[in-house]
Design a protein around this motif. Structure first.
Motif, PDB file in Angstrom:
ATOM      1  N   VAL A 166       0.845  -1.197   0.000  1.00 32.57           N
ATOM      2  CA  VAL A 166       0.000   0.000   0.000  1.00 32.57           C
ATOM      3  C   VAL A 166       0.887   1.257   0.000  1.00 32.57           C
ATOM      4  CG1 VAL A 166      -1.682   1.345   1.330  1.00 32.57           C
ATOM      5  CG2 VAL A 166      -2.007  -1.117   1.064  1.00 32.57           C
ATOM      6  N   ALA A 167       1.910   1.255   0.827  1.00 31.88           N
ATOM      7  CA  ALA A 167       2.823   2.397   0.881  1.00 31.88           C
ATOM      8  C   ALA A 167       3.541   2.575  -0.458  1.00 31.88           C
ATOM      9  CB  ALA A 167       3.843   2.205   2.010  1.00 31.88           C
ATOM     10  N   GLU A 168       3.992   1.469  -1.045  1.00 29.80           N
ATOM     11  CA  GLU A 168       4.684   1.545  -2.330  1.00 29.80           C
ATOM     12  C   GLU A 168       3.764   2.094  -3.419  1.00 29.80           C
ATOM     13  OE1 GLU A 168       7.523  -1.218  -5.105  1.00 29.80           O
ATOM     14  OE2 GLU A 168       6.074  -2.228  -3.805  1.00 29.80           O
ATOM     15  N   ARG A 169       2.523   1.678  -3.401  1.00 29.66           N
ATOM     16  CA  ARG A 169       1.546   2.167  -4.386  1.00 29.66           C
ATOM     17  C   ARG A 169       1.365   3.676  -4.244  1.00 29.66           C
ATOM     18  NH1 ARG A 169      -4.791   0.378  -4.481  1.00 29.66           N
ATOM     19  NH2 ARG A 169      -4.921  -0.059  -6.695  1.00 29.66           N
ATOM     20  N   TRP A 170       1.251   4.132  -3.004  1.00 28.58           N
ATOM     21  CA  TRP A 170       1.076   5.564  -2.751  1.00 28.58           C
ATOM     22  C   TRP A 170       2.298   6.333  -3.228  1.00 28.58           C
ATOM     23  CZ3 TRP A 170       3.093   8.645   1.632  1.00 28.58           C
ATOM     24  CH2 TRP A 170       2.543   9.936   1.659  1.00 28.58           C
ATOM     25  N   LEU A 171       3.476   5.835  -2.901  1.00 23.44           N
ATOM     26  CA  LEU A 171       4.695   6.530  -3.288  1.00 23.44           C
ATOM     27  C   LEU A 171       4.891   6.532  -4.807  1.00 23.44           C
ATOM     28  CD1 LEU A 171       6.986   5.251  -0.392  1.00 23.44           C
ATOM     29  CD2 LEU A 171       6.003   7.551  -0.663  1.00 23.44           C
ATOM     30  N   THR A 172       4.436   5.484  -5.470  1.00 16.89           N
ATOM     31  CA  THR A 172       4.504   5.440  -6.938  1.00 16.89           C
ATOM     32  C   THR A 172       3.602   6.509  -7.543  1.00 16.89           C
ATOM     33  OG1 THR A 172       5.086   3.114  -6.936  1.00 16.89           O
ATOM     34  CG2 THR A 172       4.118   3.972  -8.962  1.00 16.89           C
ATOM     35  N   ARG A 173       2.481   6.757  -6.927  1.00 16.16           N
ATOM     36  CA  ARG A 173       1.593   7.828  -7.403  1.00 16.16           C
ATOM     37  C   ARG A 173       2.283   9.189  -7.313  1.00 16.16           C
ATOM     38  NH1 ARG A 173      -3.280   5.569  -3.936  1.00 16.16           N
ATOM     39  NH2 ARG A 173      -4.052   3.974  -5.364  1.00 16.16           N
ATOM     40  N   ILE A 174       3.194   9.304  -6.403  1.00 15.74           N
ATOM     41  CA  ILE A 174       3.949  10.549  -6.265  1.00 15.74           C
ATOM     42  C   ILE A 174       5.086  10.598  -7.284  1.00 15.74           C
ATOM     43  CG2 ILE A 174       5.488  11.843  -4.726  1.00 15.74           C
ATOM     44  CD1 ILE A 174       3.732  10.733  -2.395  1.00 15.74           C
ATOM     45  N   SER A 175       5.811   9.510  -7.426  1.00 22.54           N
ATOM     46  CA  SER A 175       7.013   9.531  -8.276  1.00 22.54           C
ATOM     47  C   SER A 175       6.727   9.444  -9.771  1.00 22.54           C
ATOM     48  CB  SER A 175       7.987   8.426  -7.865  1.00 22.54           C
ATOM     49  OG  SER A 175       7.429   7.151  -8.064  1.00 22.54           O
ATOM     50  N   ALA A 176       5.620   8.871 -10.178  1.00 20.58           N
ATOM     51  CA  ALA A 176       5.343   8.707 -11.620  1.00 20.58           C
ATOM     52  C   ALA A 176       5.267  10.048 -12.362  1.00 20.58           C
ATOM     53  CB  ALA A 176       4.079   7.880 -11.831  1.00 20.58           C
ATOM     54  N   PRO A 177       4.510  11.029 -11.882  1.00 27.32           N
ATOM     55  CA  PRO A 177       4.493  12.314 -12.590  1.00 27.32           C
ATOM     56  C   PRO A 177       5.860  13.014 -12.574  1.00 27.32           C
ATOM     57  CG  PRO A 177       2.741  12.247 -10.937  1.00 27.32           C
ATOM     58  CD  PRO A 177       3.579  11.024 -10.762  1.00 27.32           C
ATOM     59  N   LEU A 178       6.638  12.757 -11.544  1.00 24.96           N
ATOM     60  CA  LEU A 178       7.965  13.349 -11.456  1.00 24.96           C
ATOM     61  C   LEU A 178       8.899  12.735 -12.500  1.00 24.96           C
ATOM     62  CD1 LEU A 178       8.275  13.387  -7.573  1.00 24.96           C
ATOM     63  CD2 LEU A 178       7.742  15.318  -9.071  1.00 24.96           C
ATOM     64  N   ALA A 179       8.726  11.449 -12.757  1.00 28.81           N
ATOM     65  CA  ALA A 179       9.536  10.781 -13.784  1.00 28.81           C
ATOM     66  C   ALA A 179       9.273  11.407 -15.148  1.00 28.81           C
ATOM     67  CB  ALA A 179       9.232   9.287 -13.812  1.00 28.81           C
ATOM     68  N   ALA A 180       8.025  11.762 -15.395  1.00 31.57           N
ATOM     69  CA  ALA A 180       7.692  12.405 -16.671  1.00 31.57           C
ATOM     70  C   ALA A 180       8.402  13.751 -16.802  1.00 31.57           C
ATOM     71  CB  ALA A 180       6.178  12.575 -16.792  1.00 31.57           C
ATOM     72  N   VAL A 181       8.449  14.510 -15.730  1.00 27.59           N
ATOM     73  CA  VAL A 181       9.143  15.804 -15.754  1.00 27.59           C
ATOM     74  C   VAL A 181      10.640  15.576 -15.979  1.00 27.59           C
ATOM     75  CG1 VAL A 181       9.760  17.851 -14.406  1.00 27.59           C
ATOM     76  CG2 VAL A 181       7.422  16.955 -14.306  1.00 27.59           C
ATOM     77  N   ALA A 182      11.215  14.612 -15.281  1.00 28.85           N
ATOM     78  CA  ALA A 182      12.648  14.340 -15.415  1.00 28.85           C
ATOM     79  C   ALA A 182      13.007  13.917 -16.835  1.00 28.85           C
ATOM     80  CB  ALA A 182      13.082  13.264 -14.420  1.00 28.85           C
ATOM     81  N   ALA A 183      12.091  13.269 -17.532  1.00 31.88           N
ATOM     82  CA  ALA A 183      12.357  12.750 -18.878  1.00 31.88           C
ATOM     83  C   ALA A 183      12.134  13.780 -19.982  1.00 31.88           C
ATOM     84  CB  ALA A 183      11.484  11.526 -19.131  1.00 31.88           C
ATOM     85  N   GLU A 184      11.567  14.912 -19.644  1.00 35.24           N
ATOM     86  CA  GLU A 184      11.297  15.931 -20.666  1.00 35.24           C
ATOM     87  C   GLU A 184      12.604  16.420 -21.304  1.00 35.24           C
ATOM     88  OE1 GLU A 184       9.207  19.110 -18.749  1.00 35.24           O
ATOM     89  OE2 GLU A 184       7.422  17.891 -18.398  1.00 35.24           O
ATOM     90  N   ASP A 185      12.455  16.947 -22.508  1.00 31.60           N
ATOM     91  CA  ASP A 185      13.612  17.534 -23.201  1.00 31.60           C
ATOM     92  C   ASP A 185      13.430  19.048 -23.216  1.00 31.60           C
ATOM     93  OD1 ASP A 185      15.933  17.797 -24.675  1.00 31.60           O
ATOM     94  OD2 ASP A 185      14.910  17.537 -26.597  1.00 31.60           O
ATOM     95  N   SER A 186      13.612  19.632 -22.050  1.00 27.21           N
ATOM     96  CA  SER A 186      13.501  21.082 -21.900  1.00 27.21           C
ATOM     97  C   SER A 186      14.663  21.537 -21.024  1.00 27.21           C
ATOM     98  CB  SER A 186      12.142  21.448 -21.286  1.00 27.21           C
ATOM     99  OG  SER A 186      11.981  20.847 -20.021  1.00 27.21           O
ATOM    100  N   PRO A 187      14.877  22.839 -20.921  1.00 28.32           N
ATOM    101  CA  PRO A 187      16.007  23.320 -20.113  1.00 28.32           C
ATOM    102  C   PRO A 187      15.974  22.754 -18.689  1.00 28.32           C
ATOM    103  CG  PRO A 187      15.088  25.115 -21.399  1.00 28.32           C
ATOM    104  CD  PRO A 187      14.150  23.944 -21.564  1.00 28.32           C
ATOM    105  N   ALA A 188      17.121  22.288 -18.248  1.00 22.71           N
ATOM    106  CA  ALA A 188      17.230  21.644 -16.942  1.00 22.71           C
ATOM    107  C   ALA A 188      16.802  22.545 -15.779  1.00 22.71           C
ATOM    108  CB  ALA A 188      18.638  21.109 -16.728  1.00 22.71           C
ATOM    109  N   PRO A 189      17.165  23.835 -15.759  1.00 25.24           N
ATOM    110  CA  PRO A 189      16.716  24.662 -14.631  1.00 25.24           C
ATOM    111  C   PRO A 189      15.184  24.725 -14.530  1.00 25.24           C
ATOM    112  CG  PRO A 189      18.515  25.752 -15.772  1.00 25.24           C
ATOM    113  CD  PRO A 189      18.110  24.563 -16.619  1.00 25.24           C
TER     114      PRO A 189
END
Length: 183
Positions: free
Chosen positions: A57-80
């Motif tokens: 249950v905790a892992e599922r909750w934390l995945t809900r937090i990290s998944a949208p962040l992974a999308a931001v990290a993978a973008e091809d836009s200026p790092a700052p």
């Protein structure tokens, strides 16, 4: 319910509802099984212990937090810009949980304090996302740091006040965003 239709996902859905209703100190595997209309043995076939179920249950909750962040990290836009957006998404998601359902947030927070391995993996994932953004920035000449992994770790730890649940009471402070800008 037919036990053959029982899946880990359905059990986790039920466990979240049970945790919401009873809280983490009173919720049991029997309660989860009762909510599903199965025996507790059926739940144990998928999750061999109460601790394993709670970790899931905790892992599922934390995945809900990290998944949208992974999308931001993978973008091809200026790092700052990505770095700032990554933190904005993280802080906004946690503040929304606290604001919209403080009891459930407290439940999840308690679960994560007990799920040390799950939390450790989650934090490693977040730091890796930050390291990716910083390394991209170094490669593009936007950042100048010798060690993107070390820089990611430093940035993560320097910002804990703004995203670590133990500080949730501070997030409603009107000056919190200005304080983050200062960091």
């Amino acid at each position: 319910m037919n036990d053959s239709a029982l899946t880990p996902e359905r059990i986790l859905d039920a466990a979240e509802k049970v945790l919401r209703r009873f809280g983490p100190t009173k919720a049991t595997v029997v309660d989860v099984a009762r909510a599903l209309g199965v025996s507790h043995g059926s739940v144990y076939r998928h999750f061999p212990s109460k601790a394993t179920l709670r970790d899931a249950v905790a892992e599922r909750w934390l995945t809900r937090i990290s998944a949208p962040l992974a999308a931001v990290a993978a973008e091809d836009s200026p790092a700052p810009e990505r770095l700032r957006r990554w933190f904005d998404v993280l802080m906004k998601s946690k503040r929304k949980m606290v604001r919209d359902d403080p009891e459930l947030f407290a439940t999840y927070y308690q679960l994560t304090t007990e799920a040390r391995e799950v939390v450790g993996a989650h934090v490693a994932t977040l730091k890796a996302q930050l390291a990716r953004i910083i390394a991209d920035g170094v490669a593009r000449g936007e950042f100048s740091v010798p060690d993107p992994v070390g820089a990611a770790r430093a940035v993560f730890h320097a910002t804990t006040r703004f995203h670590y649940p133990v500080h949730a009471a501070e997030w409603s402070d009107p000056a919190i965003d200005a304080a983050f800008d200062g960091v």
